[in-house]
Design a protein around this motif. Structure first.
Motif, short mmCIF file in Angstrom:
data_model
loop_
_atom_site.label_atom_id
_atom_site.label_comp_id
_atom_site.label_asym_id
_atom_site.label_seq_id
_atom_site.Cartn_x
_atom_site.Cartn_y
_atom_site.Cartn_z
N THR A 238 -6.61 -28.62 11.27
CA THR A 238 -8.02 -28.73 10.89
C THR A 238 -8.87 -28.63 12.15
N PHE A 239 -9.98 -27.85 12.05
CA PHE A 239 -10.83 -27.59 13.22
C PHE A 239 -12.18 -28.27 13.07
N GLY A 244 -18.22 -31.59 13.61
CA GLY A 244 -18.23 -31.25 12.19
C GLY A 244 -17.02 -30.44 11.78
N ASN A 245 -16.49 -30.72 10.59
CA ASN A 245 -15.31 -30.02 10.09
C ASN A 245 -15.69 -28.59 9.72
N ILE A 246 -14.97 -27.59 10.26
CA ILE A 246 -15.30 -26.18 9.97
C ILE A 246 -14.16 -25.48 9.24
N GLY A 247 -13.10 -26.22 8.85
CA GLY A 247 -12.05 -25.58 8.05
C GLY A 247 -10.65 -25.92 8.52
N GLN A 257 -6.14 -20.54 13.14
CA GLN A 257 -7.53 -20.29 13.50
C GLN A 257 -8.44 -20.37 12.28
N VAL A 258 -9.72 -20.59 12.55
CA VAL A 258 -10.77 -20.49 11.53
C VAL A 258 -11.96 -19.77 12.17
N GLY A 259 -12.69 -19.06 11.36
CA GLY A 259 -13.91 -18.42 11.84
C GLY A 259 -15.10 -19.36 11.71
N VAL A 260 -16.06 -19.19 12.58
CA VAL A 260 -17.27 -20.01 12.54
C VAL A 260 -18.48 -19.10 12.73
N ASN A 261 -19.48 -19.29 11.90
CA ASN A 261 -20.73 -18.55 12.01
C ASN A 261 -21.81 -19.49 12.54
#
Length: 603
Positions: A238-239, A244-247, A257-261
């Motif tokens: 978890t990232f 803040g939790n982003i996925g 990995q997770v993407g972040v906008n």
């Protein structure tokens, strides 16, 4: 050995195999002592639920009675009662683990059995290289009822495992789990002197490592990046970004990995972000910080929306742009100023009416934007497409819908067209004329001619100059039959008995030529018109007296006309009366004469 005797309570120690192999001490490896593991024997296990909203909750397993145990929160719980090895129960389903959730959807459930001195045994076969000696039969993960996971994973091999003993069971749902799930998963217990140990304690306890780099962008643009992490264990990661939790990435190995906008940045500047990663066991990585740089730029046209319309419509164009600074934006179309948006942030836009377009075609346009500092955007080309519209046949009228045969009738067609098009009209595929007007109602009229008896159907259509056809309209004309009219018939006459006299009739019919009419005669006065057929003929009366000769003219459509004349049969013809001869040749060529009685002499 049957499975029913392999999972009873036993004092067999797997550790003894290490003694036989010359192991220094049994305490250096996990010793399994309880093959029949009950829900109350797994106290200390850590159960972590991760939710769709990004939150996470970890609870510690505890005994609830002499054979049961579980974890409980306000919205979810996991329980187990009796022997986890289902085949050893008279009622196997009673051994099922029960997951209940009536809160936010669970995306993953992680059962870390090692803190409860418990292992998962997932291999049933005894004679297989995966079966750890002395571990006896296990039972794989199996859904009994409810929504099973999208995937599941046994991880963290136990130090003595040949491939069947694991310290962790993870269940994953792509769209989240709610409701009740019952499943089988066999568990074994370690001893207090040789508790359950992972094969690689360092890997098992190591936190993840996170890394990412924030991009450099221009003002007015949006920014995105990928936050990545690695973890020595087979765990989902978890990232978090700025807390803040982003996925969560549920991949069990390699780089997760997770993407972040980051969103859109309307002005230049520097923005700092800190990322962290958390594994399934709740271990956090060290924080990593990176800076997002936003650079200055001139305005940018973001959209030129010129619709496709139909001829006869007006068009509204919409132009949008972004600007790197807090600037109002002026808009131009084909070099002509069309308006200003005085907003100083976000997307700026204007709408302008391009006018009314009477005919189909394509009109090109080029849009540009100018900010308060005199910087021009790059031009953006677009165009207006005006599509043709088929005409609408608004009416198709006949002067009359019921006429008599022989009469004629006229037709009127009218149509409208939103385009500046002349209209050509058709009836039953025949061109009846073109109205060259390019606006309003267009019309054409024609005489359909005269008709014989019957019912006639006509289909009207209109076609514009671009070849588009209108809707069809059908009309029906009923032509009623009219009986023939006798125009001439032989006048009353005096004839000598046994001498032939001529007779003739002439008739007209509005729907037929006179040659196709049927002329039937009653020459003997019996009321039946069966003595002669034809327009003219000859006849004789053998006896003296007064006779009536009658004729019936029929058109074959149910119309009849009747006529007659009198004949006086005498010994000598009177000079006062004569014979009216119809037709140039006297008697007609087609005639028939009934044979008189044999007592009468005819010559």
């Amino acid at each position: 050995m049957h499975s029913s005797c392999l999972k009873k309570q036993s004092t067999r120690l797997v550790g003894t195999m290490f003694i036989l192999l010359g192991s220094a001490a049994a305490s250096q490896a996990t010793t399994l002592t309880g093959y029949a593991t009950y829900g109350n024997m797994m106290s200390g296990m850590r159960v972590t639920a991760n939710f769709l909203d990004g939150s996470s909750q970890t609870l510690t397993w505890g005994a609830t009675d002499a054979i049961s145990g579980g974890v409980f929160s306000n919205t979810w719980s996991l329980t187990q009662s009796g022997n986890t090895y289902a085949p050893d129960n008279s009622n196997p389903e009673a051994a099922a683990w029960i997951l209940t959730n009536y809160g936010a959807g669970i995306t993953s459930l992680v059962i870390d059995a090692i803190p409860g001195n418990t292992v998962f045994d997932n291999v049933y076969e005894v004679n297989t290289p995966l079966q750890t000696p002395g571990s006896e039969r296990g039972w794989p993960f199996q859904v009994v009822s409810g929504l099973g996971p999208s995937s599941f994973n046994f991880s963290t091999p136990i130090d003595i495992s040949y491939g069947d003993l694991f310290g962790k069971l993870s269940l994953y749902w792509n769209t989240g789990f709610t409701g009740i799930l019952r499943f089988f998963a066999d568990a074994d217990s370690g001893t207090s002197s040789d508790p359950v140990r992972p094969r690689d304690p360092v890997e098992y306890n190591s936190p993840p490592t996170v890394y990412f780099a924030a991009p450099t962008i221009y003002e007015g643009q949006s920014a995105s990046t990928v936050v990545q992490a690695t973890d020595p264990g087979a765990e989902a990661i978890t990232f978090l970004l700025n807390g803040g939790n982003i996925g969560t990435d549920y991949t069990q190995a390699g780089v997760r990995q997770v993407g972040v906008n980051f969103g859109t940045f309307l002005d230049n500047g520097n923005y700092t972000y800190t990322a962290q990663a958390r594994d399934e066991g709740g271990n956090y990585s060290l924080p990593v910080t990176s800076t997002l740089s936003v650079l200055n730029l001139p305005p940018t046209i973001t959209g030129v929306n010129i619709p496709t319309i139909y001829e006869g419509q007006s068009a509204l164009a919409y132009i949008s742009a972004t600007d790197p600074g807090a600037d109002a934006v002026n808009f131009y179309l084909n070099g002509n100023y069309v308006g200003t948006d005085f907003n100083t942030s976000g997307t700026r836009a204007v709408s302008t009416n391009l006018g009314y377009f009477a005919d189909n075609g394509y009109i090109p346009y080029t849009a540009s934007a100018l900010d308060k500092d005199g910087a021009w955007s790059e031009p953006v080309a677009s165009g207006l497409s005006v599509l043709n519209v088929a005409p609408t046949l608004t009416s198709f009228d006949l002067a009359e819908y019921v006429i008599n045969e022989g009469q004629s009738v006229t037709a009127l067609l009218t149509a409208t067209d939103p385009g500046a098009d002349a209209q050509t009209f058709f009836i039953n595929g025949v061109n009846i004329g073109t109205d060259l007007q390019i606006s309003g109602t267009r019309a054409a009229t024609t005489n359909l001619g005269s008709f014989a008896t019957g019912t006639y159907t006509f289909t009207g259509l209109a076609q514009d100059k671009d070849g588009a056809w209108s809707n069809p309209i059908e009309r029906t004309l009923i032509v009623s039959n009219v009986a023939p009219t006798i125009t001439q018939v032989t006048q009353n006459l005096v004839a000598k008995a046994n001498d032939f006299f001529d007779f003739a009739v002439s008739a007209v019919d509005p729907g037929k030529d006179s040659t196709v009419l049927t002329y039937e005669w009653d020459l003997n006065g019996d009321g039946l018109f069966d003595d002669f057929v034809g327009a003219a003929g000859q006849w004789t009366f053998p006896d003296y007296g007064n006779y009536k000769v009658a004729v019936r003219v029929s058109d074959g459509d149910g119309g009849y006309a009747y006529g007659s004349f009198d004949v006086e049969s005498v010994p000598e013809p009177s000079s006062a009366l004569g014979v009216f001869l119809f037709s140039a040749g006297g008697a007609a060529a087609l005639w028939k004469r009934k044979q008189p009685p044999k007592s009468n002499n005819q010559g």
